[in-house]
Design an enzyme around this catalytic site. Structure first.
Site, short mmCIF file in Angstrom:
data_model
loop_
_atom_site.label_atom_id
_atom_site.label_comp_id
_atom_site.label_asym_id
_atom_site.label_seq_id
_atom_site.Cartn_x
_atom_site.Cartn_y
_atom_site.Cartn_z
CE LYS A 23 -1.86 -1.06 4.01
NZ LYS A 23 -1.27 -2.23 4.37
NE ARG B 214 -3.63 -1.28 10.46
CZ ARG B 214 -2.56 -0.93 9.88
NH1 ARG B 214 -2.53 0.33 9.45
NH2 ARG B 214 -1.41 -1.49 9.77
NE ARG C 30 7.64 -2.83 5.91
CZ ARG C 30 6.24 -2.61 6.20
NH1 ARG C 30 5.58 -2.20 5.19
NH2 ARG C 30 5.71 -3.15 7.10
NE ARG D 100 7.00 -0.41 10.56
CZ ARG D 100 5.90 -0.62 9.79
NH1 ARG D 100 5.76 -0.07 8.67
NH2 ARG D 100 4.84 -1.14 10.25
NE ARG E 16 2.64 -4.84 11.90
CZ ARG E 16 3.42 -4.72 10.91
NH1 ARG E 16 4.63 -5.35 11.22
NH2 ARG E 16 3.23 -3.83 9.91
P1 ADP Z 1 1.93 -1.62 7.62
O1 ADP Z 1 2.57 -0.76 6.75
O2 ADP Z 1 2.82 -2.76 7.91
O3 ADP Z 1 0.63 -2.18 7.34
P2 ADP Z 1 1.36 0.50 9.52
O4 ADP Z 1 2.78 1.11 9.45
O5 ADP Z 1 0.34 1.03 8.86
O6 ADP Z 1 1.72 -1.04 9.11
O7 ADP Z 1 1.02 0.55 11.05
C1 ADP Z 1 2.08 0.25 11.96
C2 ADP Z 1 1.27 0.24 13.39
O8 ADP Z 1 0.49 1.45 13.63
C3 ADP Z 1 -0.04 -0.82 13.44
O9 ADP Z 1 0.45 -2.11 13.97
C4 ADP Z 1 -0.81 -0.08 14.56
O10 ADP Z 1 -0.23 -0.53 15.95
C5 ADP Z 1 -0.70 1.31 14.35
N1 ADP Z 1 -1.77 1.72 13.51
C6 ADP Z 1 -1.51 2.30 12.11
N2 ADP Z 1 -2.79 2.65 11.55
C7 ADP Z 1 -3.75 2.40 12.53
C8 ADP Z 1 -5.16 2.49 12.71
N3 ADP Z 1 -5.63 2.91 11.54
N4 ADP Z 1 -5.60 1.98 13.62
C9 ADP Z 1 -4.94 1.71 14.79
N5 ADP Z 1 -3.75 1.57 14.75
C10 ADP Z 1 -3.19 1.92 13.80
P1 ADP Z 2 2.13 -1.62 3.25
O1 ADP Z 2 2.41 -0.32 3.37
O2 ADP Z 2 1.17 -2.10 2.71
O3 ADP Z 2 2.53 -2.35 4.52
P2 ADP Z 2 4.89 -1.69 1.68
O4 ADP Z 2 4.50 -0.60 0.47
O5 ADP Z 2 5.86 -1.03 2.65
O6 ADP Z 2 3.62 -2.38 2.28
O7 ADP Z 2 5.71 -2.83 1.10
C1 ADP Z 2 6.07 -3.99 1.82
C2 ADP Z 2 7.46 -4.41 1.53
O8 ADP Z 2 7.44 -5.18 0.31
C3 ADP Z 2 8.45 -3.43 1.17
O9 ADP Z 2 9.69 -3.84 1.47
C4 ADP Z 2 8.09 -3.22 -0.29
O10 ADP Z 2 9.61 -2.61 -0.88
C5 ADP Z 2 8.01 -4.45 -0.66
N1 ADP Z 2 7.02 -4.57 -1.91
C6 ADP Z 2 6.07 -3.69 -2.19
N2 ADP Z 2 5.37 -4.27 -3.21
C7 ADP Z 2 5.83 -5.08 -3.73
C8 ADP Z 2 5.58 -5.83 -4.64
N3 ADP Z 2 4.63 -5.60 -5.62
N4 ADP Z 2 6.24 -6.88 -5.01
C9 ADP Z 2 7.46 -7.31 -3.96
N5 ADP Z 2 7.96 -6.54 -2.96
C10 ADP Z 2 6.98 -5.60 -2.58
#
Ligand code: ADP
Ligand code: ADP
Ligand code: ZN
Length: 209
Positions: free
Chosen positions: A13, A88, A122, A155, A166
């Site tokens: 995303k 979420r 990542r 992270r 998660r």
């Molecule tokens: P990822 O990119 O791996 O999906 P995020 O960076 O979006 O993870 O989120 C990291 C953490 O921040 C989540 O595990 C949660 O603890 C918190 N968080 C992010 N967005 C929300 C949300 N919309 N509601 C509640 N907690 C959130």
């Molecule tokens: P999210 O925001 O949904 O948590 P990220 O955009 O941070 O996801 O992507 C998660 C990990 O996967 C990062 O290390 C990113 O560089 C990698 N990634 C993102 N899109 C792809 C894809 N289409 N194929 C392979 N790796 C990807």
């Protein structure tokens, strides 16, 4: 364009939101990034959020909703925005529905085993939050951000046991949003198993840009 990017952690995303933000000149709003920024600066919000993010749990709806409402009132959101990682939960989605009229919700779907591979590989820029992947999206110079030369780090919540938590939280609390937005007629789905470029083409096609 007022958009929500939905999908499990690691679906890509943030990567796609970054591309779209640059293409359309609308802000990429990641609630995860806002929480991490607050944690880094040790604010009251950060202190509260840390106890949840560290364990892979969601921060409370009320706190999260207030934070997003404030961000959406900023001027740069007038033309549109991409919400990444929000809503979420169903109460968050209901809150957002009351305050804003969305144009579209894009769901990025990905099976659990690939989620683990994506998150464990990542690496995130400590300065500008851009994400890279040790196999699929390598920086030009090892451990260094292409954009700002910041240091790439793993992270806190990318340890295997937290990743599993998660995924569980996503399945339980977030996946019901797929049906929520389907019923509202706002949902498009993209298969996130594809490569970054292919997904980007699908995103542009969905949004007709
Ligand atoms: P990822 O990119 O791996 O999906 P995020 O960076 O979006 O993870 O989120 C990291 C953490 O921040 C989540 O595990 C949660 O603890 C918190 N968080 C992010 N967005 C929300 C949300 N919309 N509601 C509640 N907690 C959130
Ligand atoms: P999210 O925001 O949904 O948590 P990220 O955009 O941070 O996801 O992507 C998660 C990990 O996967 C990062 O290390 C990113 O560089 C990698 N990634 C993102 N899109 C792809 C894809 N289409 N194929 C392979 N790796 C990807
Ligand atoms: Zn950077």
């Amino acid at each position: 364009m007022k958009l929500v990017f939905l999908g499990p952690p690691g679906a890509g995303k943030g990567t796609q939101a970054n591309l779209l933000s640059r293409e359309c000149g609308i802000p990429h709003i990641s609630t995860g990034d806002i929480f991490r920024e607050n944690i880094k600066n040790n604010t009251e919000l950060g202190k509260l959020a840390k106890s949840y993010t560290d364990r892979g749990l969601l921060c409370p709806d009320e706190v999260t909703n207030r934070m997003v409402e404030k961000r959406l009132k900023e001027r740069d959101c007038e033309k549109g925005f991409i919400l990444d990682g929000y809503p979420r939960t169903i109460p968050q989605a209901e809150f957002l529905y009351k305050i804003i009229k969305l144009d579209k919700v894009i769901d990025f779907s990905l099976p659990d085993d690939i989620i683990v591979e994506r998150i464990s590989g990542r690496r995130t820029c400590a300065a500008c939050q851009t994400s890279y992947h040790i196999r699929y999206n390598k920086p030009k110079k090892a451990d260094t951000c292409d954009k700002c030369q910041g240091k790439l780090v793993q992270r806190e919540d990318e340890r295997p046991e937290v990743i599993m938590k998660r995924i569980e939280v996503y399945n339980l609390q977030t996946s019901p949003l797929i049906d929520f937005y389907k019923k509202k007629g706002l949902l498009s789905s993209i298969d996130a198993r594809q490569g970054i470029e292919d997904i980007w083409h699908s995103v542009k096609k969905e949004l007709k840009i």
